[in-house]
Design an enzyme around this catalytic site. Structure first.
Site, short mmCIF file in Angstrom:
data_model
loop_
_atom_site.label_atom_id
_atom_site.label_comp_id
_atom_site.label_asym_id
_atom_site.label_seq_id
_atom_site.Cartn_x
_atom_site.Cartn_y
_atom_site.Cartn_z
N LEU A 193 4.47 1.63 -2.07
CA LEU A 193 5.29 1.74 -3.28
C LEU A 193 4.49 1.38 -4.51
CD1 LEU A 193 8.60 0.07 -2.03
CD2 LEU A 193 8.16 2.49 -2.35
N GLY A 194 3.51 0.53 -4.36
CA GLY A 194 2.72 0.14 -5.52
C GLY A 194 1.71 -0.92 -5.14
N GLY A 203 -0.10 -4.54 -6.71
CA GLY A 203 -0.05 -5.57 -7.74
C GLY A 203 -1.17 -6.56 -7.55
N ALA A 204 -1.11 -7.62 -8.35
CA ALA A 204 -2.17 -8.62 -8.28
C ALA A 204 -2.16 -9.33 -6.93
CB ALA A 204 -1.98 -9.64 -9.40
N ASP A 260 6.04 -15.77 -14.74
CA ASP A 260 5.49 -14.44 -15.02
C ASP A 260 6.63 -13.46 -15.29
OD1 ASP A 260 3.59 -12.52 -15.44
OD2 ASP A 260 3.34 -12.01 -13.34
N LYS A 268 5.76 -6.81 0.99
CA LYS A 268 4.57 -7.18 0.23
C LYS A 268 3.53 -7.72 1.19
CE LYS A 268 4.10 -8.91 -4.10
NZ LYS A 268 4.37 -9.80 -5.22
N VAL A 290 2.45 -3.19 -1.92
CA VAL A 290 3.86 -3.25 -1.55
C VAL A 290 4.18 -1.95 -0.81
CG1 VAL A 290 6.22 -3.41 -2.36
CG2 VAL A 290 4.42 -4.67 -3.53
#
Length: 1349
Positions: free
Chosen positions: A34-35, A37-38, A158, A57, A42
């Site tokens: 799905l994506g 990130g840092a 965040d 994740k 995911v």
């Protein structure tokens, strides 16, 4: 012990570089990414049973392990697990749910709630500023989620629109607690984390800060963005951005937002964190109370924990719940109880207090739910406890920790801020909450939020289906079925448990945990085996004696719960038959009776069941990793999760979980069995094939005998092949059946073998070339001729010969291409000739390789993509630009195939014989009948100025004048020379009228100035400086048109050095040095010159469409192109911008202006100059077009320019002096200065040419010519302006496959330096190469008309 900042899953930076994730994690099947990130990737996951979607994740453990070595306090697992429990316990409609946590040896897998609405950021980007009412709806939910976390001492740190997700109902979910921190013991946080646009000033400044205040700042930035569609702090430079944030400088939008919104934004974006508004006050701000609140938000707000829940002291030890205290003890790895009590009694935030609050809230929520549900069948709490992930079975047999997940669920309500207990159904997901009568409500599968977060210790196969089912079916809650008698012990004080009771508990537990039919390493849990084998528990009882004594047993209050193991409840949930369920109910009942006789047992206690069992195992952490399966992280964590967040019911799959090694062994056996079957099938298939072949051979022999037309020996294989094809169709049914079965068994191998003979024959015939179309229908083509008597023999032989020949030709072509193009590419990457050569040759190679099939299509392509015709066509500037661009760069396909055909048919010629197309370019100074100079002259034109007079009058005094001069600029190898000269590449603008252009000569002049400045006199430098200055000033003014064309054959002399092999160039560009048709011979005859004068420079202007006045048709130009154009052009740069009133034919004596003479006598009534250079030369150069010497002529132009400057400032028209007359001025910016370089000559062979130019001009012009050829392999050029010699070499990697050589050219003066002599000498290397070079030079000189006959 400091537990404030344990290694955090989320705070650790993950880099999951490898993508070797398991295909599934527990019951979750992993899908697409799905994506990223840092904290890692995911993935989308789907529950295999329910189809529920979740976001997984992936968190690498490498960083976590690094942190473990740094933190010797609690060790890695506990810090991570505490954070996981926090995330699990956070149960709020506006906080993203964590369902499961799984781990492998390399990574942790956090199974999170999946929301389809995307990010709030995307909504903002798509819609821009939101209406205030809608913005406040989102903002209120953000604050509710944030306030919930803050009340428990958890800071997100965040917050930004990218981390705020929207569900299908557009409700906000706080996500990505990657930076989340527990504020510990009132300590300030120190980590500068978050996103710079949303980070608070104290974070940016690196100061210690309260996380809650920094979250409020981030919410203020988000509110600003929601209302205005932009960010309050923004800057391209990150440092400036941080400075703005630090100072809190932003522009408050007065007109865009309401007064209340401005007030709230100002109070949230307060630089001083102590004065910043809190989340509690934000919820009461007029901006939020201004709009009605949805029921869900209202319930959510009312059920918020008290703001001081995670901060205030518990007062005294009496207020501390002993069961929760024991949970905390286990969670902190048997940390002394006194330390935890001290932390709970302290003021301020700390992790212990946060956990206590979460667990207490969870407990109250369970009790509320229990009270709301009528008791169902008695179900034992401990039937879930037995499924703990402990490493050892309770009978003492060591077991591997089974792959499982954290099924910690989130509490629905804490001590509610307003009405404790009232919020059991408060949240949006309250339907689920009140339907669950116990903590099972919060277990992942029963979770109202379908929280995928599961205990890492849970079975991988637990079905989250219960997450849904519990929302509708309260009866499925294990606690909903709990008897009231179970609840009566809940609040009794903890009491010691007798050893015999413990043994009974362990007995009951082990009976169900290890059915004999399962391997001893199976996880402990009651399974469906117990249903089928009700007597099995008794078989396991003897093993209980082996259980080592546990010193904690007698102090554990809740052991008896494990005695009541009712698989019936689980089975009913799983959907087992009722009979089995009833038998299990009876068993559960008996155990309940036994439990009820034991004093001090609390059946629904929130404390962990079988605490002692887990405490015994808590010290042992040498658990194994399983790469293929996931597992729980540690025994103590499993204990906490199992006890607090009741285990869910298991699926059938759960009961079948086996030891990884056993699984691996079974898988290996299965694969081996498959291989064995496959091998047997292959053997059978081969045997059948052999039988079949033998039968076919017999039939073919018989048939050949009947036909009696072929020789037996030859006939057998061929006929057998033919028969084999037929037989495949006409097989007996029995045979066909067997083959089908065998084919299936052998997985297709048999089918491929059936064609073996035919394939072999085809391969034999195709071995020499590409395959030809098969025509199997005709027997003529399906067999080879049997003998020379066979009628097919001749055709077959011819076919073989043709193919062999084609193959050899192709092989030769490939080798030629490799040998030529590789070396060409190596050095001459900028040469368009070599580039196009490669393109065409590669394409040609492909065409040849496909010749047997594609000949027809090649012909068709010739018609589909004919070569663009450019001769005699009138084209605008823009169109010419596009043509040059597309022909050379973007549309190579349009020319490749036609060029391929032409290349075959055209004879190989030198570039000097190539025709130059005459292309006209429209401008307001041209009529349609006026022909433009050749296309390439557009690239080679060196310089033409529109207002040379003013430049001449004040070459250096009035630089600002130069900005007003519009000079035509044509692109030669300008980029190359710019690089060499260190001059910034000018801006080009294409203009149709062609007026505001700068000539390349400025550039060449600048280069020449750099190369020869050492030798030049001050006068020469002044002239060149003025030119360069004009050029620079002008280019800065943006007047110079920007050519959209890539660097083309940049000028005529770029194209002159083309060898025989450069066919592409000949065909495609038709070099300007080549001879032209008679139609183009009179190009200059048709050019109208301005009235003022007609120098070569003016011709350049006309060529570029830059002249400002009309032109008359020259009549004499074609008779002697060379000298006339050169000299005038040398002067032309000076005159072109002036009105051209006089033509080239006038005597120089007749004019005293500062204007140089015009080009050839365009008007008959004007006499040419007296100098012999002004007489029309023989028709050597019928086309004055791409004259490379236009650059040459610029040399004299410059000189005359200086002459006229010095002589007079008048603007009257005057014929230029002859080259002889202007010889002393010309050194300055001679065009050939371009090409100067030098090398050491040696007397090998001498070639001499007499020219009509003075020595210094000839030197500069010749050097310019040679320098322009550097793209094609010339190198090491040196120009000695003192000795007037040029040295250079031709690289072995030249564009024309010539051998390398070195040469030296000396320019001597003649006739008192009115003329010159060129002496060309080979120093070393190939004589053929130097001869070719000198011949090319001679041709160019001849074309330019500078040779003195």
């Amino acid at each position: 012990m400091p537990h404030s900042r344990q290694p955090s899953i989320s705070s650790s930076i993950m880099s999951q570089s490898n993508h070797n994730h398991p295909q599934k994690i527990g019951p979750w099947k992993l899908g697409k990414t799905l994506g990223r990130g840092a904290t890692g990737r995911v993935l989308l996951a789907t529950h295999q049973t329910t189809g529920q979607k979740a976001a997984v994740k992936v968190v690498s453990k490498s960083e976590l392990q690094d942190e473990e070595t740094e933190k010797n306090g609690d060790g890695l697992p506990y810090g991570i697990e505490r954070e996981i429990i926090i995330m699990k316990l956070l149960t709020h409609p506006n906080v993203l749910r964590l369902y499961d946590v799984w781990e492998t040896s390399k990574a942790l897998y956090l199974v999170l709630e999946y929301v389809e609405g995307g990010e709030l950021f995307d909504l903002l980007v798509e819609r821009g500023p939101l209406p205030e009412v809608e913005a406040i709806k989102y903002f209120r939910q953000i604050i509710l989620g944030t306030a919930y976390c803050h009340a428990l001492g958890i800071c997100h740190r965040d917050l930004k629109p990218e981390n705020l997700l929207l569900d299908s109902q557009l409700n906000v979910k706080l996500a990505d607690f990657g930076m989340a921190a527990l504020e510990s013991n009132g300590k300030l946080l120190e980590t500068s984390c978050g996103s710079p646009h949303y980070a608070a000033p104290e974070i940016v400044s690196g100061l210690k800060y309260h996380g809650a205040a920094s979250d409020v700042w981030s919410c203020g930035v988000i509110l600003f963005a929601l209302l205005t569609g932009r960010l309050p702090f923004d800057d391209e430079n990150i440092r400036n951005l941080l400075l703005k944030v630090q100072a809190g400088n932003f522009e408050m939008p007065v007109d865009e937002v309401s007064r209340e919104a401005r007030d709230l934004i100002a109070r949230m974006l307060e630089v001083d964190p102590m004065r910043r508004i809190s989340t509690e006050k934000i919820l009461r701000h007029p901006l939020l109370t201004k709009y009605p609140m949805s029921n869900e938000d209202l319930i959510s707000e009312k059920s918020l924990p008290h703001p001081q829940t995670g901060y205030k002291s518990l007062g005294s030890v009496r207020n501390i719940d002993k069961q929760i205290l024991s949970n905390l003890t286990i969670l902190w790895n048997d940390r002394p109880e006194e330390e935890i009590v001290d932390c709970l009694l302290k003021d301020g935030s700390n992790p212990e207090k946060t956990f206590y609050a979460l667990l207490m809230r969870y407990k109250h929520n369970q009790e509320d739910n229990t009270n709301n549900n009528s008791p169902k069948k008695s179900t034992s709490f401990n039937n879930k406890v037995v499924r703990s992930g402990s490493k050892y079975s309770l009978n003492g047999t060591p077991r591997r920790k089974r792959a499982s997940h954290i099924s910690v669920s989130r509490p629905t309500s804490f001590q509610y801020k307003s009405n404790p207990g009232a919020g059991a159904t408060a949240n949006r997901n309250s339907v689920a909450r009140h339907s669950v009568a116990s903590s099972a409500n919060n277990s992942p599968r029963k979770s109202p939020y379908k929280s995928p977060y599961r205990s890492p210790y849970r079975s991988p196969y637990k079905s989250p289906s219960k997450r849904y089912s519990y929302n509708q079916s309260p009866t499925k809650s294990p606690y909903g079925r709990r008897s009231n008698s179970q609840r009566q012990f809940e609040n009794e004080p903890l009491k010691a448990k007798p050893r015999n009771i413990y043994n009974e508990i362990v007995d009951a537990q082990s009976n169900f945990s290890l059915p004999p039919s399962l391997p001893p390493s199976l996880p402990s849990k009651d399974s469906r085996y117990m249903i089928d084998e009700p007597n099995q528990p008794q078989l396991q009882q003897p093993a209980l004696s082996q259980v080592p004594e546990n010193p904690i047993v007698d102090e554990s209050p809740d052991l008896m719960q494990s005695a009541k193991i009712s698989s019936g409840k689980r089975n009913s949930i799983i959907g087992k038959n009722n009979n089995n369920s009833n038998s299990n109910k009876r068993m559960s009942k008996r155990k309940s009776i036994r439990a009820s006789m034991t004093t001090g047992l609390k059946r629904n206690s929130i404390t962990m069941k079988l605490l002692s069992t887990y405490a015994k195992l808590s010290g042992d952490d040498d658990w194994e990793y399983m790469d293929k399966q996931t597992k729980r992280t540690s025994a103590t964590f499993a204990a906490l999760c199992d006890k607090i967040f009741n285990q869910e019911d298991y699926d059938e799959e759960d009961e079948q979980l086996v030891d990884p090694e056993e699984k691996e062994a079974k898988e290996y056996e299965r694969l081996m069995e498959l291989e064995r079957k496959k091998h047997e099938a292959e053997l059978k298939a081969r045997r059948e094939l052999e039988k079949k072949k033998r039968r076919q051979k017999r039939r073919s022999i018989l048939s050949s005998k009947k036909l009696s037309i072929i020789v037996k020996n030859d006939a057998d294989p061929n006929n057998s092949e033919q028969e084999l094809v037929d037989e495949g169709i006409k097989q007996p049914k029995r045979q066909s059946k067997n083959l089908t079965a065998l084919r299936a068994l052998s997985e297709g191998n048999h089918a491929s073998e059936e064609l073996t003979l035919e394939d072999v024959e085809n391969l034999k015939r195709r071995s020499a070339s590409q395959p030809v179309p098969k025509r199997r229908q005709t027997p003529v083509l399906t067999r080879r001729p049997v003998s020379r008597l066979d009628p097919l023999w001749q055709a077959h032989e011819n076919e073989q010969l043709d193919r062999a020949k084609d193959a050899l030709e192709q092989e030769w072509r490939d080798s030629q291409k490799r040998s030529s193009t590789v070396s060409r590419k190596k050095v001459n990457r900028e040469s368009m000739i070599s580039v196009m050569d490669d393109i065409v040759e590669e394409d040609q190679g492909r065409v040849n390789r496909r010749s047997t099939r594609n000949t027809y299509y090649e012909r068709e392509r010739d018609y589909e993509l004919p070569e663009p015709t450019v001769e005699d066509s009138n084209l605008t500037d823009d169109y010419m630009t596009e043509i040059r661009k597309s022909r050379l760069l973007n549309s190579q396909l349009n020319v490749r195939d036609p060029l391929n055909e032409k290349r075959k048919s055209e004879p190989k010629t030198l570039i000097s014989n190539v025709q130059i197309p005459s292309v006209t370019r429209k401008s307001r100074n041209f009529t349609t009948s006026n022909k433009r100079l050749s296309v390439l002259s557009m690239y080679s034109t060196k310089e033409s100025y529109r207002d040379l007079n003013s430049i001449i009058n004040s070459p250096d005094e009035n630089p600002e004048q130069h900005q007003n001069m519009n000079k035509p600029a044509l692109r030669t190898s300008i980029a190359d020379r710019l690089d060499k000269a260190g001059l910034a590449e000018p801006e080009y603008e294409t203009e149709t009228d062609g007026e505001d252009k700068v000539s390349v000569i400025d550039l060449d002049d600048h280069l020449a100035d750099r190369r020869t400045s050492y030798y030049d006199g001050s006068g020469k430098r002044a002239s060149r400086a003025s030119t360069t200055k004009r050029y620079n000033v002008h280019s800065s003014s943006g007047q110079r048109p920007k050519s959209k064309v890539p660097d083309l054959p940049k000028n005529d002399y770029d194209d002159t050095f083309v060898s025989n092999s450069d066919e592409v160039h000949k065909r495609q560009y038709k070099s300007m040095v080549s001879d032209e048709s008679s139609a183009s011979d009179d190009v200059f005859d048709k050019i109208k010159l301005p009235d003022g004068k007609s120098t070569k420079s003016s011709i350049d202007e006309l060529a570029n469409g830059t002249s400002t006045s009309g032109h008359r048709k020259p009549k004499i130009r074609h008779s002697q192109p060379g000298p006339e154009m050169l000299i005038p052009h040398l002067n032309g740069g000076i005159e072109s911008s002036q009105p051209m009133s006089k033509v080239r034919g006038n005597n120089s004596s007749g004019h005293d202006d500062s204007v140089p003479p015009p080009p050839p006598a365009h008007k008959v009534n004007k006499k040419p100059l007296d100098d012999k250079t002004n007489f029309p030369p023989p028709e050597v150069d019928p086309k004055r077009k791409g004259s490379f010497f236009r650059k040459l002529s610029w040399g004299s132009k410059k000189t005359i320019e200086n002459n006229t400057n010095a002589a007079t400032n008048t603007t009257t028209q005057q014929q230029l002096p002859s080259p002889a007359e202007s010889k002393e001025e010309k050194p300055k910016s001679s065009f050939f200065r371009w090409f100067s370089s030098s090398n050491t000559p040696s007397a090998a062979e001498i070639r001499k040419f007499n020219t009509i130019l003075p020595k210094h001009e000839m030197s500069t012009a010749l050097f310019a010519l040679l320098n322009s050829w550097s793209n094609f392999g010339l190198k090491d050029l040196r120009n000695d302006q003192v000795g007037y010699y040029i040295t250079g070499a031709i690289s072995k990697h030249n564009s024309f496959n010539l051998k390398s050589c070195k040469f030296r050219i000396k320019i001597n003066q003649r006739d008192f330096n009115q003329k010159s002599e060129i002496v060309c000498v080979r120093v070393k290397g190939s004589k053929v190469t130097t001869d070719t070079l000198f011949s090319e030079i001679e041709k160019v000189l001849l074309k330019e008309g500078v040779l003195d006959k």
